[in-house]
Design a protein around this motif. Structure first.
Motif, PDB file in Angstrom:
ATOM      1  N   VAL A 227       0.859  -1.191   0.000  1.00 31.07           N
ATOM      2  CA  VAL A 227       0.000   0.000   0.000  1.00 31.07           C
ATOM      3  C   VAL A 227       0.889   1.233   0.000  1.00 31.07           C
ATOM      4  CG1 VAL A 227      -1.757   1.309   1.233  1.00 31.07           C
ATOM      5  CG2 VAL A 227      -1.868  -1.206   1.182  1.00 31.07           C
ATOM      6  N   ARG A 228       0.631   2.123  -0.930  1.00 31.81           N
ATOM      7  CA  ARG A 228       1.366   3.393  -0.987  1.00 31.81           C
ATOM      8  C   ARG A 228       0.424   4.521  -0.587  1.00 31.81           C
ATOM      9  NH1 ARG A 228       2.985   3.163  -5.879  1.00 31.81           N
ATOM     10  NH2 ARG A 228       1.586   4.664  -6.865  1.00 31.81           N
ATOM     11  N   PRO A 229       0.602   5.065   0.613  1.00 27.83           N
ATOM     12  CA  PRO A 229      -0.291   6.144   1.066  1.00 27.83           C
ATOM     13  C   PRO A 229      -0.082   7.415   0.230  1.00 27.83           C
ATOM     14  CG  PRO A 229       0.901   5.141   2.905  1.00 27.83           C
ATOM     15  CD  PRO A 229       1.562   4.677   1.646  1.00 27.83           C
ATOM     16  N   PRO A 236      -7.605  11.251   1.383  1.00 23.90           N
ATOM     17  CA  PRO A 236      -6.726  10.135   1.021  1.00 23.90           C
ATOM     18  C   PRO A 236      -6.987   9.639  -0.399  1.00 23.90           C
ATOM     19  CG  PRO A 236      -8.502   9.369   2.439  1.00 23.90           C
ATOM     20  CD  PRO A 236      -8.630  10.867   2.378  1.00 23.90           C
ATOM     21  N   LYS A 237      -5.926   9.236  -1.059  1.00 23.96           N
ATOM     22  CA  LYS A 237      -6.052   8.621  -2.389  1.00 23.96           C
ATOM     23  C   LYS A 237      -4.904   7.611  -2.584  1.00 23.96           C
ATOM     24  CE  LYS A 237      -3.465  12.157  -4.941  1.00 23.96           C
ATOM     25  NZ  LYS A 237      -3.396  12.893  -6.207  1.00 23.96           N
ATOM     26  N   GLY A 238      -4.774   6.716  -1.611  1.00 23.40           N
ATOM     27  CA  GLY A 238      -3.695   5.733  -1.635  1.00 23.40           C
ATOM     28  C   GLY A 238      -3.834   4.719  -2.760  1.00 23.40           C
ATOM     29  N   VAL A 239      -2.744   3.982  -2.980  1.00 22.42           N
ATOM     30  CA  VAL A 239      -2.664   2.993  -4.059  1.00 22.42           C
ATOM     31  C   VAL A 239      -2.375   1.619  -3.473  1.00 22.42           C
ATOM     32  CG1 VAL A 239      -1.435   2.294  -6.157  1.00 22.42           C
ATOM     33  CG2 VAL A 239      -1.820   4.739  -5.674  1.00 22.42           C
ATOM     34  N   GLY A 262     -11.229  -2.735  -1.612  1.00 19.26           N
ATOM     35  CA  GLY A 262     -11.869  -1.945  -0.559  1.00 19.26           C
ATOM     36  C   GLY A 262     -10.969  -1.530   0.580  1.00 19.26           C
ATOM     37  N   ILE A 263      -9.650  -1.608   0.430  1.00 16.95           N
ATOM     38  CA  ILE A 263      -8.754  -1.228   1.523  1.00 16.95           C
ATOM     39  C   ILE A 263      -8.913   0.253   1.844  1.00 16.95           C
ATOM     40  CG2 ILE A 263      -6.315  -0.967   2.169  1.00 16.95           C
ATOM     41  CD1 ILE A 263      -5.753  -3.554   0.649  1.00 16.95           C
ATOM     42  N   ASP A 264      -9.027   0.554   3.116  1.00 21.21           N
ATOM     43  CA  ASP A 264      -9.275   1.926   3.566  1.00 21.21           C
ATOM     44  C   ASP A 264      -8.191   2.890   3.081  1.00 21.21           C
ATOM     45  OD1 ASP A 264     -11.584   1.207   4.866  1.00 21.21           O
ATOM     46  OD2 ASP A 264     -10.621   0.974   6.828  1.00 21.21           O
ATOM     47  N   LEU A 265      -8.599   4.119   2.821  1.00 19.24           N
ATOM     48  CA  LEU A 265      -7.724   5.234   2.474  1.00 19.24           C
ATOM     49  C   LEU A 265      -7.046   5.064   1.102  1.00 19.24           C
ATOM     50  CD1 LEU A 265      -5.984   5.844   5.941  1.00 19.24           C
ATOM     51  CD2 LEU A 265      -8.186   6.731   5.111  1.00 19.24           C
ATOM     52  N   THR A 266      -7.619   4.190   0.268  1.00 15.43           N
ATOM     53  CA  THR A 266      -7.083   3.998  -1.080  1.00 15.43           C
ATOM     54  C   THR A 266      -8.180   4.215  -2.114  1.00 15.43           C
ATOM     55  OG1 THR A 266      -7.541   1.609  -1.233  1.00 15.43           O
ATOM     56  CG2 THR A 266      -5.464   2.280  -0.194  1.00 15.43           C
ATOM     57  N   SER A 267      -7.761   4.604  -3.331  1.00 27.94           N
ATOM     58  CA  SER A 267      -8.728   4.806  -4.417  1.00 27.94           C
ATOM     59  C   SER A 267      -8.233   4.258  -5.754  1.00 27.94           C
ATOM     60  CB  SER A 267      -9.041   6.304  -4.571  1.00 27.94           C
ATOM     61  OG  SER A 267      -7.855   7.035  -4.848  1.00 27.94           O
ATOM     62  N   THR A 268      -7.077   3.635  -5.738  1.00 29.76           N
ATOM     63  CA  THR A 268      -6.514   3.067  -6.962  1.00 29.76           C
ATOM     64  C   THR A 268      -5.910   1.713  -6.649  1.00 29.76           C
ATOM     65  OG1 THR A 268      -5.984   5.255  -7.844  1.00 29.76           O
ATOM     66  CG2 THR A 268      -4.852   3.395  -8.842  1.00 29.76           C
ATOM     67  N   LEU A 269      -6.113   0.769  -7.552  1.00 30.06           N
ATOM     68  CA  LEU A 269      -5.469  -0.537  -7.464  1.00 30.06           C
ATOM     69  C   LEU A 269      -4.666  -0.758  -8.736  1.00 30.06           C
ATOM     70  CD1 LEU A 269      -6.809  -3.946  -6.286  1.00 30.06           C
ATOM     71  CD2 LEU A 269      -5.998  -3.738  -8.640  1.00 30.06           C
ATOM     72  N   THR A 270      -3.412  -1.161  -8.576  1.00 30.10           N
ATOM     73  CA  THR A 270      -2.587  -1.500  -9.726  1.00 30.10           C
ATOM     74  C   THR A 270      -2.150  -2.957  -9.620  1.00 30.10           C
ATOM     75  OG1 THR A 270      -0.485  -0.840  -8.698  1.00 30.10           O
ATOM     76  CG2 THR A 270      -1.715   0.857  -9.894  1.00 30.10           C
ATOM     77  N   ALA A 271      -2.019  -3.581 -10.754  1.00 23.82           N
ATOM     78  CA  ALA A 271      -1.502  -4.951 -10.811  1.00 23.82           C
ATOM     79  C   ALA A 271      -0.852  -5.130 -12.165  1.00 23.82           C
ATOM     80  CB  ALA A 271      -2.615  -5.972 -10.607  1.00 23.82           C
ATOM     81  N   ARG A 272       0.246  -5.848 -12.179  1.00 25.02           N
ATOM     82  CA  ARG A 272       0.985  -6.090 -13.408  1.00 25.02           C
ATOM     83  C   ARG A 272       1.057  -7.594 -13.680  1.00 25.02           C
ATOM     84  NH1 ARG A 272       4.091  -2.116 -15.381  1.00 25.02           N
ATOM     85  NH2 ARG A 272       5.616  -3.597 -16.201  1.00 25.02           N
TER      86      ARG A 272
END
Length: 409
Positions: A227-229, A236-239, A262-272
């Motif tokens: 998680v990158r805050p 918050p718009k963590g990744v 749905g992890i708190d304080l995040t709004s973006t999910l990345t996956a490679r």
């Protein structure tokens, strides 16, 4: 050239590996990373090119067993650590290593060689074809929701230190391997790669985290992520950066991805590097906000055409004669008759008239079932010599599950 290709010696490993690091930019690895790759290097399956006392080329091979359509685990050389010193470009160094390596793989009796390419245009001339593709995603989780299947709420999730549950996670991975072409069975030591967590690789994110999915006390899935805050004036718009995720059934898969979304304080999910048919892609409310990008992944080279085509099964009956062009490994060139179905196959030399003409590169691309022979034919890379043969072969070569390489090497 004044250069010498020879099998790596343990005493030369540091110089050999330093040449590799320099060729990829020269940024030093952490001591932990370096020691891990030292331990995984198969010294007797690695070669170097030397100009006097200087190492100017590197190439290695891992002893993989790769899943092919039908579920068989086929011996394959995992070509790796390939580099040429910038001072020795365009002097035949790479070609000399590829020549030595493929001759060795043939001598070992392995029908396949596979690799991931830093630059995809390099390896086609040595007979490698792009056989799997993957997707990279950047999901706006503030606006995308998942529609999950029944039973998802029955799956228990819990945090665990990645190292503490490594054996249980590896057991899940091992159960997944036979069901998807392109997945390698992990050899001893490779479990350390997936939990390697140097600070230099975190890009400002947290140390590696792990959540396991359980049902009736059994681990049925896992996800590893960081998680990158991040914050701005609006909040918050963590990744959430997903490293890997595997599950044994749809409900466990859905439970893990719903958690990641749905992890708190995040709004973006990345996956490679996710499979192109990853189930969660069919659960999202808005695929357009998932930022999908498709790219090549695993390149396949048939070292022994007959043995490789016999090693897999075919989802529909095939009876086809290939006229194979292979300028680099001439022992493959000529006509081969393949007959097979879902139960097995045979492939041998023939003097019968050819139905399809193609190079070994196209056979490699189509081998795992993720690239259609019809699409290669439409590009002019497969020639149909008997009407209807292309469509027949394409159906047989296909795979119900998209081939996928879950990690680099």
């Amino acid at each position: 050239m004044g250069t010498d290709v020879r099998v790596l010696q343990q005493s030369d490993w540091d110089q050999w590996y330093d040449n590799l690091i320099r060729a990829f930019g020269g940024v030093p690895e952490s001591p932990e990373e370096r020691e891990l790759w030292r331990s995984l290097t198969e010294i007797d399956r690695s070669v170097g090119v030397w100009d006097g006392e200087a190492c100017v080329g590197t190439a290695g091979a891992f002893s993989f067993r790769l899943t092919v359509p039908g579920g068989a685990a086929v011996p394959a050389a995992g070509v790796t650590m390939v580099s040429v010193a910038a001072t020795h470009r365009r002097r035949g160094v790479l070609r000399s290593m590829m020549r030595r390596q493929l001759d060795d793989v043939r001598e070992w009796g392995w029908p396949l060689a596979v690799l991931t390419a830093s630059e995809p245009e390099i390896y086609g001339r040595f007979g490698y074809g792009a056989a799997t593709h993957c997707v990279n995603v950047e999901v706006d989780t503030a606006r995308v929701r998942l529609s999950v299947p029944p039973g998802t709420d029955d799956v228990r999730l819990r945090y665990a230190a990645p190292a503490d549950v490594l054996d249980a996670c590896e057991a899940v991975y091992a159960r997944k391997v036979p069901g998807r072409p392109g997945m390698p069975a992990r050899l001893p030591g490779w479990e350390r790669v997936v939990v390697l967590d140097p600070e230099s690789g975190r890009d400002g994110a947290s140390p590696l985290q792990c959540v396991v999915a359980e049902r009736a006390g059994e681990v049925v899935g896992y996800a590893r992520f960081r998680v990158r805050p991040e914050w701005d004036t609006a909040g918050p718009k963590g990744v959430v950066a997903v490293q890997d995720a595997e599950a044994l059934d749809p409900a466990a898969h859905a439970a893990l991805w719903r958690f990641l979304f749905g992890i708190d304080l995040t709004s973006t999910l990345t996956a490679r590097g996710r499979p192109s048919d990853d189930p969660w892609l069919s659960m999202v409310s808005d695929i357009r906000r998932c930022g999908l990008r498709v790219r090549d992944s695993l390149f396949v080279r048939l070292v022994d055409v007959g043995a490789a085509l016999e090693a897999r099964t075919y989802q529909a009956p095939v009876d086809v004669v290939f006229d194979v062009e292979d300028d680099f490994c001439g022992w493959n060139a000529g006509r081969w008759r393949l007959t097979g179905d879902a139960k097995g196959a045979s492939c041998g030399r023939t003097t019968d008239a050819a139905d399809l003409a193609l190079s070994v590169r196209e056979l490699g691309a189509a081998y795992l079932g993720g690239v259609s022979l019809v699409s290669l034919g439409a590009a002019g890379r497969v020639r149909e010599l008997r009407q209807g043969a292309l469509a027949e072969a394409a159906v047989g070569f296909g795979s119900a599950v998209a081939p996928w390489l879950p990690h680099g090497f």
